[in-house]
Design a protein around this motif. Sequence first.
Motif, PDB file in Angstrom:
ATOM      1  N   VAL A 401       1.225  -1.613   0.053  1.00 51.43           N
ATOM      2  CA  VAL A 401      -0.061  -0.132  -0.032  1.00 51.43           C
ATOM      3  C   VAL A 401       1.150   1.319  -0.107  1.00 51.43           C
ATOM      4  CG1 VAL A 401      -1.772   1.180   1.259  1.00 51.43           C
ATOM      5  CG2 VAL A 401      -1.703  -1.295   0.911  1.00 51.43           C
ATOM      6  N   PHE A 402       0.293   2.017  -1.049  1.00 52.90           N
ATOM      7  CA  PHE A 402       1.580   3.366  -1.220  1.00 52.90           C
ATOM      8  C   PHE A 402       1.105   4.762  -0.980  1.00 52.90           C
ATOM      9  CE2 PHE A 402       0.724   1.846  -5.209  1.00 52.90           C
ATOM     10  CZ  PHE A 402       0.692   3.726  -6.289  1.00 52.90           C
ATOM     11  N   GLY A 403      -0.737   4.505  -0.845  1.00 57.61           N
ATOM     12  CA  GLY A 403      -1.364   5.907  -0.714  1.00 57.61           C
ATOM     13  C   GLY A 403      -3.178   5.599  -0.753  1.00 57.61           C
ATOM     14  N   TYR A 404      -3.443   7.274  -0.159  1.00 60.11           N
ATOM     15  CA  TYR A 404      -4.982   6.611  -0.212  1.00 60.11           C
ATOM     16  C   TYR A 404      -5.845   7.950  -1.111  1.00 60.11           C
ATOM     17  CZ  TYR A 404      -4.792   4.139   3.572  1.00 60.11           C
ATOM     18  OH  TYR A 404      -4.260   3.472   4.646  1.00 60.11           O
ATOM     19  N   VAL A 405      -6.745   7.363  -1.799  1.00 55.60           N
ATOM     20  CA  VAL A 405      -7.580   8.210  -2.713  1.00 55.60           C
ATOM     21  C   VAL A 405      -8.369   8.712  -1.650  1.00 55.60           C
ATOM     22  CG1 VAL A 405      -9.965   9.426  -4.432  1.00 55.60           C
ATOM     23  CG2 VAL A 405      -8.006   7.142  -4.577  1.00 55.60           C
ATOM     24  N   VAL A 406      -8.017  10.681  -1.907  1.00 59.08           N
ATOM     25  CA  VAL A 406      -8.926  11.370  -0.300  1.00 59.08           C
ATOM     26  C   VAL A 406      -9.817  12.607  -1.301  1.00 59.08           C
ATOM     27  CG1 VAL A 406      -6.690  11.368   1.087  1.00 59.08           C
ATOM     28  CG2 VAL A 406      -7.086  13.444  -0.792  1.00 59.08           C
ATOM     29  N   GLU A 407     -10.156  12.179  -2.351  1.00 64.07           N
ATOM     30  CA  GLU A 407     -10.766  13.291  -3.098  1.00 64.07           C
ATOM     31  C   GLU A 407     -11.414  12.227  -4.177  1.00 64.07           C
ATOM     32  OE1 GLU A 407     -10.618  17.094  -3.889  1.00 64.07           O
ATOM     33  OE2 GLU A 407     -10.377  17.761  -2.028  1.00 64.07           O
ATOM     34  N   GLY A 408     -13.115  12.308  -4.700  1.00 62.46           N
ATOM     35  CA  GLY A 408     -13.229  11.788  -5.421  1.00 62.46           C
ATOM     36  C   GLY A 408     -13.441  10.256  -5.757  1.00 62.46           C
ATOM     37  N   GLY A 409     -12.967   9.918  -4.520  1.00 56.92           N
ATOM     38  CA  GLY A 409     -12.992   8.261  -4.904  1.00 56.92           C
ATOM     39  C   GLY A 409     -14.637   7.932  -4.998  1.00 56.92           C
TER      40      GLY A 409
END
Length: 450
Positions: A401-409
Amino acid sequence: MSSLAFVNSLSSGQLVSSGSKGSHPASQVTQRRAPSPIVCQAGQQSPQDGSRIKKAILSSAIAAALAFSPAIVGVDQMQAQAIRNTVNGGSTFQSSSGRVNKDAESLLRWGLPVQEKNIREIQANLEEITYDIRAFKWNAIENDVKKTIKVLDKKSDDILKAVAEGKRESGSEVLASVRGRMDELKVLVAAKSSDEVISLQRDILREVGRLEQMMIEKFPYEIPEEYKDLPKLLGRAVVEMNFKKVDGGKFDIEGELFKTAKMTMVVDGYNAPISAGNFVDLVKRGFYNKLEITRSDGFVVQTGDPAGDVDGFIDPKTEKIRKIPLEIFARGDKTPTYGITLEDDGRATANTVLPFTSYGTMAMAREEFSADSGSSQFFWFLFEPDLTPAGRNLLDGRYSVFGYVVEGGFFLRDLKQGDVIVDAKVVAGLENFDGPKDVVEYKGAELERG
C-alpha cells in the motif's frame, strides 16, 4: 481549510500479474490456486480450528475472486487505547472495540512518523467526535472538546518544542488557530449543529495534521542500499488523475452524471518510499496518460498495463522492465519489510501502518508467486467490511500500500474496464521526490492507442 489545502499540507497483484500478454487471448483468465483450509497432520483440525478455517474459507473466496478475472493481476477506554498505540505509528485501524478506521485522512495522520503524545491525544479526542456524533452522543462530544482544549491550554509549549526548529513560527500560528477554532467548535456542539460540527472538526483535524507534518525534521530511516537506483519518495506527494468513459458517455454516480471524473490521491513515501517513488516517477513521465482501466470487478479497480506485449514500465536506462520490491511497513517496526509478505515472515496477524481499510486504498499489483515483481500496475481497493473485517484483513501484509484517495473516490463506483485515464500529474510534494529529474515524457500509450 479547503480540501486542496489539506492534501497540499500532507506533502510539506495485480492483484495478480498476467505474465506474457502474447501467450494467451485477452479474454483468457489468469489461473491462481486458492489456499486450502489449514489442518494439522493426519487430518486433525488445529485447536483454533473454528476461526482459522473460517479465515481460510474467506481467503479462498477472495483468492478465487482475484484469480478468475481478466486482469494482470467506553469512549475514554477507546481513547486511551488509541493514545497508547500511537507509539507504534497509529491507533485507529482497530480500536479496543474492533472498530475499523475507514477515513483516509485519519489513516494518513496516524501514518506520520510522529511520537509527540500531546498532539496525538488531541487528534484522538477530535477523531472520536466522528463516531460519537453518529449516535448523537452530545455529552460525549462535549467531553471530547473539553479534553482537547485542556491539552491545548496546558501542553502547547511541549507541542511546539516537538516542531522542527525552522518551522516553529508557522507551527505557533497553526497551534493558535487550532485553539481559537476549538472555541468555535464548543459553541456549535452546545447548539447541537451536527453538520457544522463535522465540517469544523475536519478542518481542525487538517490543521492538526499540518502541525504533525512540521514535527518531521528529516526522513526517519535508511532505505536499503540495494534499492539505491530506484526512484524514491522521501515524504508525501499529491497526485491528481482525470478519467473519461471509453464510449464518450458520462459517469453515473447515484443518478448524477459527470462528463469527466477527477480523483486526488495522497502518495505516502514515509511508509512506502520505493512504491510511492516509482509511482510518482511514472506520473511525472506521463506513463499513465491515456492508459485504460484493465479491471473493475467490484473488488478492485486496476490500471497501469501498457499497450503491447510488456506488462510494466521499460526503464530507458536499462531497456528492461523496472521491477520494484514488495514493501510493507508493519506497525511497531522501524523500517518497511522488503521482498517478503508478512505471512511468509511469520507475522500474518501483524497490523500494517497503511491498512486496506479505506475505500480507494492504493496498492501495487504483482505476480502471484513473485513478491518483487511490481512495476507499473496498481489498483484501488474497494473496501468491503465483510471481506476485510477488523483484525482479519486478508490483504494487509501481502501487497504494498502506498497511498489513499482523498477526493473523488466515489468515481471508483463507475470506473469500468476500458475507461481511460486522460492524464495524471503531481500537484504537490515534488520536493520530496528522489529520482530522475529530467525525464523524457512517456508516449507509449498515446502512440499505440492513437
